[in-house]
Design a protein around this motif. Sequence first.
Motif, PDB file in Angstrom:
ATOM      1  N   TRP A 216      59.938  46.011  14.612  1.00  0.00           N
ATOM      2  CA  TRP A 216      60.288  44.971  15.658  1.00  0.00           C
ATOM      3  C   TRP A 216      61.001  45.508  16.694  1.00  0.00           C
ATOM      4  O   TRP A 216      61.171  45.177  17.993  1.00  0.00           O
ATOM      5  N   ASP A 217      62.006  46.452  16.357  1.00  0.00           N
ATOM      6  CA  ASP A 217      62.905  47.140  17.406  1.00  0.00           C
ATOM      7  C   ASP A 217      61.905  47.966  18.649  1.00  0.00           C
ATOM      8  O   ASP A 217      62.227  47.811  19.729  1.00  0.00           O
ATOM      9  N   PHE A 218      60.631  48.596  18.003  1.00  0.00           N
ATOM     10  CA  PHE A 218      59.982  49.177  18.775  1.00  0.00           C
ATOM     11  C   PHE A 218      59.405  48.254  19.802  1.00  0.00           C
ATOM     12  O   PHE A 218      59.000  48.466  20.961  1.00  0.00           O
ATOM     13  N   PHE A 219      59.089  47.334  19.182  1.00  0.00           N
ATOM     14  CA  PHE A 219      58.225  46.201  20.084  1.00  0.00           C
ATOM     15  C   PHE A 219      59.027  45.561  21.164  1.00  0.00           C
ATOM     16  O   PHE A 219      58.613  45.555  22.288  1.00  0.00           O
ATOM     17  N   LEU A 220      60.383  45.416  20.747  1.00  0.00           N
ATOM     18  CA  LEU A 220      61.072  44.810  21.758  1.00  0.00           C
ATOM     19  C   LEU A 220      61.636  45.798  22.800  1.00  0.00           C
ATOM     20  O   LEU A 220      61.727  45.411  24.099  1.00  0.00           O
ATOM     21  N   ARG A 221      61.645  46.950  22.541  1.00  0.00           N
ATOM     22  CA  ARG A 221      62.002  47.865  23.495  1.00  0.00           C
ATOM     23  C   ARG A 221      60.883  48.263  24.444  1.00  0.00           C
ATOM     24  O   ARG A 221      60.991  48.442  25.542  1.00  0.00           O
ATOM     25  N   VAL A 222      59.449  48.200  23.706  1.00  0.00           N
ATOM     26  CA  VAL A 222      58.367  48.434  24.714  1.00  0.00           C
ATOM     27  C   VAL A 222      58.244  47.108  25.737  1.00  0.00           C
ATOM     28  O   VAL A 222      57.908  47.271  26.823  1.00  0.00           O
ATOM     29  N   ALA A 223      58.568  45.815  25.246  1.00  0.00           N
ATOM     30  CA  ALA A 223      58.326  44.964  25.913  1.00  0.00           C
ATOM     31  C   ALA A 223      59.209  44.871  27.257  1.00  0.00           C
ATOM     32  O   ALA A 223      59.101  44.196  28.068  1.00  0.00           O
ATOM     33  N   LYS A 224      60.395  45.416  27.121  1.00  0.00           N
ATOM     34  CA  LYS A 224      61.130  45.426  28.365  1.00  0.00           C
ATOM     35  C   LYS A 224      60.600  46.250  29.515  1.00  0.00           C
ATOM     36  O   LYS A 224      60.879  45.841  30.650  1.00  0.00           O
ATOM     37  N   SER A 225      59.899  47.225  29.214  1.00  0.00           N
ATOM     38  CA  SER A 225      59.231  47.883  30.596  1.00  0.00           C
ATOM     39  C   SER A 225      57.648  48.200  30.751  1.00  0.00           C
ATOM     40  O   SER A 225      57.358  48.741  31.414  1.00  0.00           O
ATOM     41  N   PHE A 226      56.822  47.671  29.451  1.00  0.00           N
ATOM     42  CA  PHE A 226      55.448  48.054  29.535  1.00  0.00           C
ATOM     43  C   PHE A 226      54.780  46.551  29.217  1.00  0.00           C
ATOM     44  O   PHE A 226      55.095  45.666  28.641  1.00  0.00           O
ATOM     45  N   LYS A 227      53.392  46.659  29.504  1.00  0.00           N
ATOM     46  CA  LYS A 227      52.606  45.485  29.600  1.00  0.00           C
ATOM     47  C   LYS A 227      52.040  45.474  28.091  1.00  0.00           C
ATOM     48  O   LYS A 227      51.155  46.584  27.727  1.00  0.00           O
ATOM     49  N   ILE A 228      52.037  44.675  27.355  1.00  0.00           N
ATOM     50  CA  ILE A 228      51.709  44.320  26.125  1.00  0.00           C
ATOM     51  C   ILE A 228      50.752  43.154  25.978  1.00  0.00           C
ATOM     52  O   ILE A 228      50.591  42.003  26.746  1.00  0.00           O
ATOM     53  N   LYS A 229      49.595  43.497  25.347  1.00  0.00           N
ATOM     54  CA  LYS A 229      48.360  42.432  24.897  1.00  0.00           C
ATOM     55  C   LYS A 229      48.296  42.260  23.381  1.00  0.00           C
ATOM     56  O   LYS A 229      48.173  43.188  22.842  1.00  0.00           O
ATOM     57  N   ARG A 230      48.315  41.105  22.961  1.00  0.00           N
ATOM     58  CA  ARG A 230      47.747  40.700  21.670  1.00  0.00           C
ATOM     59  C   ARG A 230      46.142  40.522  21.792  1.00  0.00           C
ATOM     60  O   ARG A 230      45.643  39.805  22.648  1.00  0.00           O
ATOM     61  N   VAL A 231      45.595  41.173  20.933  1.00  0.00           N
ATOM     62  CA  VAL A 231      43.914  40.967  20.675  1.00  0.00           C
ATOM     63  C   VAL A 231      43.741  40.110  19.667  1.00  0.00           C
ATOM     64  O   VAL A 231      44.020  40.339  18.627  1.00  0.00           O
ATOM     65  N   PRO A 232      43.205  39.017  20.026  1.00  0.00           N
ATOM     66  CA  PRO A 232      43.050  37.915  19.082  1.00  0.00           C
ATOM     67  C   PRO A 232      41.694  38.171  18.103  1.00  0.00           C
ATOM     68  O   PRO A 232      40.851  37.220  18.091  1.00  0.00           O
TER      69      PRO A 232
END
Length: 271
Positions: free
Chosen positions: A176-192
């Motif tokens: 959870w911590d890693f996701f939140l840190r990544v989200a601050k600076s990088f483009k994230i995509k959920r693959v459905p």
Amino acid sequence: MKISIVIVTYNRLHALAELLESISRQTLKPFEIVIVNDAGESVQELIELYHELPIQLIELKENVKHVRARNIAVSKTSGDAIMLADDDDYFTTGHIERMAAALREYDFVYSDVEIVSFNTTDHTRIPTSRRLFAYNDDLEEMRRFSTYVPSGSLYKKEIHEQIGMFDPDIHNYWDWDFFLRVAKSFKIKRVPVASVIYAFSNTGNHQSSQLNEKRQHYLNKLSAKHQLGELSTKNFFVLLEEPEMKNREAESEVVWDGKPMHSRLVKRTFS
């Protein structure tokens, strides 16, 4: 794209064999697989059974726990993209290829999963129940309850150069911590697409008061780090039935045939 799969394992030989079996069936093979054995039973026979897979095995003499072991694995990778995998989960055919395609336009991608309970017969896990785990990925909602499952997620290795490694001080909530840190600076995509089979048991002592106190401790550390406010440590499945989570449910493609993963280890044992 050179994909390095990172696996930490500890005394789950037959489950790990099923994960390796699923990787061997992929339509796109990884560049390397880095396995860190966190001072558990030997997994050398799996390296021999899956000899065609590019496995690098790191044997730790001291058990350093899963977050530090994962950091060791990441530090040993030589690919330009990293896929995480828990040793008791596995992938459906086509998962790696689909995730690699998604990463071309993003920095970090993760898929939906099926939460599966198993019974074990002759060292093979037989599915007894399955539940789709697919939720929208609005960042504010992810700050209240993370629906990111690290197994099968894929990201550019350069992310670590900017935000650092996984945080062992958060322990249970490192992902959870890693996701939140990544989200601050990088483009994230959920693959459905629910292309990861996520092993989860709602039995045993993981709901004990002592363990819940430890989880609350780490959850409080996570909250303080990201200013998340008060977070709940309710039973996982109870939380999923609450209105807030029901409203977050999203459509996803279910691709698993529901059949158990028969590994070469089991086939050799009973041949």
